[in-house]
Design a protein around this motif. Structure first.
Motif, PDB file in Angstrom:
ATOM      1  N   ASP A  59       1.753 -15.277  42.022  1.00  0.00           N
ATOM      2  CA  ASP A  59       1.980 -16.714  41.905  1.00  0.00           C
ATOM      3  C   ASP A  59       3.308 -17.086  42.558  1.00  0.00           C
ATOM      4  OD1 ASP A  59      -0.288 -17.642  40.314  1.00  0.00           O
ATOM      5  OD2 ASP A  59       0.552 -16.425  38.716  1.00  0.00           O
ATOM      6  N   HIS A  60       3.327 -18.229  43.231  1.00  0.00           N
ATOM      7  CA  HIS A  60       4.569 -18.736  43.792  1.00  0.00           C
ATOM      8  C   HIS A  60       5.406 -19.329  42.663  1.00  0.00           C
ATOM      9  CE1 HIS A  60       3.174 -17.905  47.711  1.00  0.00           C
ATOM     10  NE2 HIS A  60       2.269 -18.863  47.757  1.00  0.00           N
ATOM     11  N   ILE A  61       6.697 -19.048  42.677  1.00  0.00           N
ATOM     12  CA  ILE A  61       7.594 -19.537  41.620  1.00  0.00           C
ATOM     13  C   ILE A  61       8.386 -20.701  42.195  1.00  0.00           C
ATOM     14  CG2 ILE A  61       9.386 -18.925  39.980  1.00  0.00           C
ATOM     15  CD1 ILE A  61       8.508 -16.018  40.321  1.00  0.00           C
ATOM     16  N   GLU A  62       7.968 -21.898  41.900  1.00  0.00           N
ATOM     17  CA  GLU A  62       8.617 -23.081  42.440  1.00  0.00           C
ATOM     18  C   GLU A  62       9.835 -23.439  41.591  1.00  0.00           C
ATOM     19  OE1 GLU A  62       5.882 -26.270  43.005  1.00  0.00           O
ATOM     20  OE2 GLU A  62       4.348 -24.994  43.901  1.00  0.00           O
ATOM     21  N   ARG A  63      10.878 -23.895  42.258  1.00  0.00           N
ATOM     22  CA  ARG A  63      12.145 -24.177  41.578  1.00  0.00           C
ATOM     23  C   ARG A  63      12.004 -25.132  40.394  1.00  0.00           C
ATOM     24  NH1 ARG A  63      16.674 -27.635  42.192  1.00  0.00           N
ATOM     25  NH2 ARG A  63      15.693 -28.785  43.859  1.00  0.00           N
ATOM     26  N   PRO A  64      11.247 -26.236  40.498  1.00  0.00           N
ATOM     27  CA  PRO A  64      11.138 -27.127  39.337  1.00  0.00           C
ATOM     28  C   PRO A  64      10.559 -26.454  38.095  1.00  0.00           C
ATOM     29  CG  PRO A  64      10.426 -28.261  41.313  1.00  0.00           C
ATOM     30  CD  PRO A  64      10.580 -26.819  41.686  1.00  0.00           C
ATOM     31  N   PHE A  65       9.682 -25.451  38.285  1.00  0.00           N
ATOM     32  CA  PHE A  65       9.118 -24.760  37.128  1.00  0.00           C
ATOM     33  C   PHE A  65      10.161 -23.878  36.452  1.00  0.00           C
ATOM     34  CE2 PHE A  65       4.516 -24.951  38.976  1.00  0.00           C
ATOM     35  CZ  PHE A  65       4.494 -26.313  38.704  1.00  0.00           C
ATOM     36  N   VAL A  66      11.052 -23.264  37.252  1.00  0.00           N
ATOM     37  CA  VAL A  66      12.143 -22.491  36.664  1.00  0.00           C
ATOM     38  C   VAL A  66      13.082 -23.419  35.903  1.00  0.00           C
ATOM     39  CG1 VAL A  66      14.095 -20.957  37.146  1.00  0.00           C
ATOM     40  CG2 VAL A  66      11.987 -20.734  38.470  1.00  0.00           C
ATOM     41  N   LEU A  67      13.376 -24.577  36.482  1.00  0.00           N
ATOM     42  CA  LEU A  67      14.224 -25.553  35.794  1.00  0.00           C
ATOM     43  C   LEU A  67      13.560 -26.038  34.508  1.00  0.00           C
ATOM     44  CD1 LEU A  67      15.491 -27.753  38.789  1.00  0.00           C
ATOM     45  CD2 LEU A  67      16.573 -25.759  37.747  1.00  0.00           C
ATOM     46  N   ALA A  68      12.239 -26.188  34.531  1.00  0.00           N
ATOM     47  CA  ALA A  68      11.517 -26.618  33.333  1.00  0.00           C
ATOM     48  C   ALA A  68      11.687 -25.603  32.200  1.00  0.00           C
ATOM     49  CB  ALA A  68      10.037 -26.814  33.655  1.00  0.00           C
ATOM     50  N   VAL A  69      11.558 -24.321  32.522  1.00  0.00           N
ATOM     51  CA  VAL A  69      11.741 -23.280  31.511  1.00  0.00           C
ATOM     52  C   VAL A  69      13.175 -23.302  30.995  1.00  0.00           C
ATOM     53  CG1 VAL A  69      11.767 -20.785  31.116  1.00  0.00           C
ATOM     54  CG2 VAL A  69       9.903 -21.822  32.420  1.00  0.00           C
ATOM     55  N   ALA A  70      14.150 -23.515  31.890  1.00  0.00           N
ATOM     56  CA  ALA A  70      15.553 -23.589  31.466  1.00  0.00           C
ATOM     57  C   ALA A  70      15.779 -24.751  30.500  1.00  0.00           C
ATOM     58  CB  ALA A  70      16.466 -23.721  32.685  1.00  0.00           C
ATOM     59  N   LEU A  71      15.147 -25.877  30.775  1.00  0.00           N
ATOM     60  CA  LEU A  71      15.277 -27.031  29.878  1.00  0.00           C
ATOM     61  C   LEU A  71      14.721 -26.717  28.489  1.00  0.00           C
ATOM     62  CD1 LEU A  71      14.320 -30.010  32.211  1.00  0.00           C
ATOM     63  CD2 LEU A  71      16.562 -29.536  31.222  1.00  0.00           C
ATOM     64  N   ILE A  72      13.591 -26.029  28.457  1.00  0.00           N
ATOM     65  CA  ILE A  72      12.993 -25.668  27.168  1.00  0.00           C
ATOM     66  C   ILE A  72      13.898 -24.704  26.409  1.00  0.00           C
ATOM     67  CG2 ILE A  72      11.054 -24.414  26.109  1.00  0.00           C
ATOM     68  CD1 ILE A  72       9.278 -25.645  28.332  1.00  0.00           C
ATOM     69  N   LEU A  73      14.448 -23.714  27.099  1.00  0.00           N
ATOM     70  CA  LEU A  73      15.363 -22.772  26.451  1.00  0.00           C
ATOM     71  C   LEU A  73      16.588 -23.490  25.903  1.00  0.00           C
ATOM     72  CD1 LEU A  73      15.287 -19.765  28.970  1.00  0.00           C
ATOM     73  CD2 LEU A  73      14.060 -19.987  26.793  1.00  0.00           C
ATOM     74  N   HIS A  74      17.026 -24.529  26.603  1.00  0.00           N
ATOM     75  CA  HIS A  74      18.201 -25.282  26.140  1.00  0.00           C
ATOM     76  C   HIS A  74      17.870 -26.184  24.949  1.00  0.00           C
ATOM     77  CE1 HIS A  74      21.721 -27.804  26.001  1.00  0.00           C
ATOM     78  NE2 HIS A  74      20.990 -28.871  26.299  1.00  0.00           N
ATOM     79  N   HIS A  75      16.857 -27.020  25.100  1.00  0.00           N
ATOM     80  CA  HIS A  75      16.560 -28.018  24.067  1.00  0.00           C
ATOM     81  C   HIS A  75      16.011 -27.412  22.778  1.00  0.00           C
ATOM     82  CE1 HIS A  75      17.498 -31.679  26.220  1.00  0.00           C
ATOM     83  NE2 HIS A  75      16.815 -31.252  27.276  1.00  0.00           N
ATOM     84  N   TYR A  76      15.324 -26.276  22.873  1.00  0.00           N
ATOM     85  CA  TYR A  76      14.712 -25.669  21.687  1.00  0.00           C
ATOM     86  C   TYR A  76      15.354 -24.320  21.363  1.00  0.00           C
ATOM     87  CZ  TYR A  76      11.211 -29.199  22.877  1.00  0.00           C
ATOM     88  OH  TYR A  76      10.575 -30.378  23.182  1.00  0.00           O
ATOM     89  N   ARG A  77      16.650 -24.196  21.640  1.00  0.00           N
ATOM     90  CA  ARG A  77      17.319 -22.899  21.488  1.00  0.00           C
ATOM     91  C   ARG A  77      17.345 -22.403  20.052  1.00  0.00           C
ATOM     92  NH1 ARG A  77      20.482 -26.937  22.969  1.00  0.00           N
ATOM     93  NH2 ARG A  77      22.285 -27.584  21.753  1.00  0.00           N
ATOM     94  N   THR A  78      17.209 -23.297  19.065  1.00  0.00           N
ATOM     95  CA  THR A  78      17.227 -22.846  17.673  1.00  0.00           C
ATOM     96  C   THR A  78      15.830 -22.731  17.063  1.00  0.00           C
ATOM     97  OG1 THR A  78      17.499 -25.129  16.863  1.00  0.00           O
ATOM     98  CG2 THR A  78      19.509 -23.841  17.274  1.00  0.00           C
TER      99      THR A  78
END
Length: 250
Positions: free
Chosen positions: A166-185
């Motif tokens: 699968d191609h890993i597009e930059r916006p999808f990596v940023l999306a995962v980063a946002l989830i890790l940030h907003h739901y870190r607890t």
């Protein structure tokens, strides 16, 4: 939206694989397939290698930079440019361990050596197993949080998708980063990893709002993709996440 989330969306990491030829991309490569060229690399500090191996946590290892010298190169294809102690530690633990690698193509030996020096100069030495860089001022500390989020997000996406081509597009990596940030607890990382592994990038694109997906803004695309990922997570067994948290503070 919080300052950290804004920096994640505004960050511009290296290019990821696309249908078009690129000079740099991310993938997973087994430790046994890499090598260090000591014409420009320093000698390994084996005490440091063993220390990293003892403290190994795959979720906290930064990306390794390698040069692609091509399949016909007699020394091997993947020359380690930055991260040779982490690579050596992985080899001690399991030579077939897959590592997240940022691949640089088309470099001469002199260009590899220059990039090695630049990357080494850019990062102040720190325990390589932590995945954190030292901080000084508050702004530097904020950037460190962003870099760590992107490293974690890259590890999750490459592990979930790259082995299937699968191609890993930059916006999808940023999306995962946002989830890790907003739901870190509240995020169950193992459960999230399983959800990602079963959710192909093209499925995410298909489920995104058509307007958001057509938008040229990485910000809009990343937020829309994150919404799809959260919805998929909430359909799996376990506690649900609040979708509204993605827009918290916006």
């Amino acid at each position: 939206m919080s300052d950290t989330a804004t920096m994640v969306l505004d960050h511009h990491p290296h290019t990821y694989p696309t249908a078009e030829p690129v000079a740099t991309y991310l993938t997973a490569i087994e430790a046994s397939e890499m090598f260090a060229d000591h014409r420009y690399q320093r000698d390994l500090d084996m005490a440091r290698v063993r220390r990293i191996a003892r403290q190994w946590d795959p979720r906290r290892i930064n990306i390794i930079d390698v040069a692609d010298r091509g399949p016909a190169n007699p020394q091997g294809r993947w020359a380690v440019i930055n991260g040779q102690h982490r690579w050596a530690a992985a080899g001690l633990l399991n030579p077939y361990m897959a590592l997240v690698a940022r691949v640089h193509t088309g470099l001469s030996l002199a260009e590899e050596a220059h990039l090695c020096r630049e990357l080494d100069r850019r990062h102040t030495p720190a325990p390589e197993n932590t995945g954190h860089h030292p901080t000084g001022a508050a702004a530097a500390a904020g950037q460190t949080v962003v870099e760590q989020l992107l490293d974690d997000a890259t590890h999750l996406t490459v592990t979930a998708w790259s082995r299937r081509g699968d191609h890993i597009e930059r916006p999808f990596v940023l999306a995962v980063a946002l989830i890790l940030h907003h739901y870190r607890t509240g995020l169950d990382r193992d459960r999230f990893a399983e959800v990602l592994a079963g959710l192909r990038p093209r499925q995410i694109a298909a489920r995104m709002d058509t307007t958001a997906h057509a938008n040229t803004s990485s910000r809009a695309t990343a937020l829309a993709a994150a919404g799809v990922m959260v919805a998929a997570y909430n359909r799996s067994r376990g506690l649900k996440l609040d979708p509204a948290a993605l827009a918290a503070g916006s």
